[in-house]
Write an enzyme that holds these catalytic residues in place. Sequence first.
Site, PDB file in Angstrom:
ATOM      1  CB  ALA A 225      -2.734   1.838  -7.010  1.00  0.00           C
ATOM      2  CG  ASP A 244      -2.072   3.634  -3.947  1.00  0.00           C
ATOM      3  OD1 ASP A 244      -1.403   4.535  -4.484  1.00  0.00           O
ATOM      4  OD2 ASP A 244      -1.598   2.528  -3.653  1.00  0.00           O
ATOM      5  CE  LYS A 309       5.432  -5.161   0.782  1.00  0.00           C
ATOM      6  NZ  LYS A 309       4.754  -6.179  -0.031  1.00  0.00           N
TER       7      LYS A 309
END
Length: 360
Positions: A225, A244, A309
């Site tokens: 999403a 998601d 990340k």
Amino acid sequence: MTERDPIPTRHATRWLLQCRPGFGADLAAELAAWSSDAGVAGWPRVENDQGRVDFHSADGRPLPTPPALTFARQAWPVVADCPQLPERDRVGALLEALAPHLPEALAGVWLEHPDTNDGKALGRFCRKFRPHLERALRERGVALERAGAPRLHLWFADSRQVVAGLAPAGSGRPWPMGIPRLRLPRAAPSRSALKLEEAVGWLLTPVEREAALRPGMSAVDLGAAPGGWTWVLRQAGLHVTAVDNGPLAESLRADRAVRHLREDGFRYRPPHRVDWLVCDMVEQPHRVARLVRHWLVSGWCGRALFNLKLPMRRRWQCVAECRALVTGGSGELGWRSAQLYHDREEITVLAWRPAAGSRG
């Protein structure tokens, strides 16, 4: 270097590498790891706020060409350093410094500068400076836009301080400063679509793109999403399972080739093997790395394209640890990674099973 040597990499004792501003220390750490493993005697000098690292030979011997580094946007061997060009005749002084190294033809002339707010003003200067430089090069008998010829790089720290280099044909990222000029289509659900578009354009070769992104292939998008990555895959004709708990864009909900499952991406298990796993979840990088490895070694997918990340510190160490987690540390699985222009505090990785046929 011999006069008019078209292959400066044979003699280079210094390389200039560009990266995202603020990531110079991470690129330097990556360079240090490579040079240690390869037995290269060199040391980096970091201009962290400029997104630049200069890698110098420690013993005066020519440096080998660095590999494709995760944090490097661009890299080229330095042939001339002009720390203070005169105000009145910058072109003449620059060409005088370049004279021993200029080949008979150039593929292009790239004027580069820091990718910062201050660098924007330099960008305007470079656009005005470029036609004067190109005209002077032609007057000296240097042909421009010659396919297969070296590429001239000029790094402007300011309007009078320039570092010059020559890159062999086909080396590095095919855009000035390593920055692709991509436009976000109006139909794209989010800007993350640009990230995947850049990743596909850089981490896969043209042959790989043609073979691995064919209409009718299948993909799972974990953390889909609102659907930026799913949308890019659909433009290539793939059938996508978007996983998601959040909502997808309306255009994707109406697409019969998109199946939306409101599930946790870490718990989802595919009912059959798919060609691609893609993942851009905001999660701890080591956890994502373990998940991707599980998909690949279990045979649930042939290739994976995913984001990691990164933490605020020791980012290169984090990348090295995640690579070992995914590949098993023995080359069992393939790995190719880059900090893309559209990445921020993250990197994008392509991983694959050898049978999937990606280059190493």
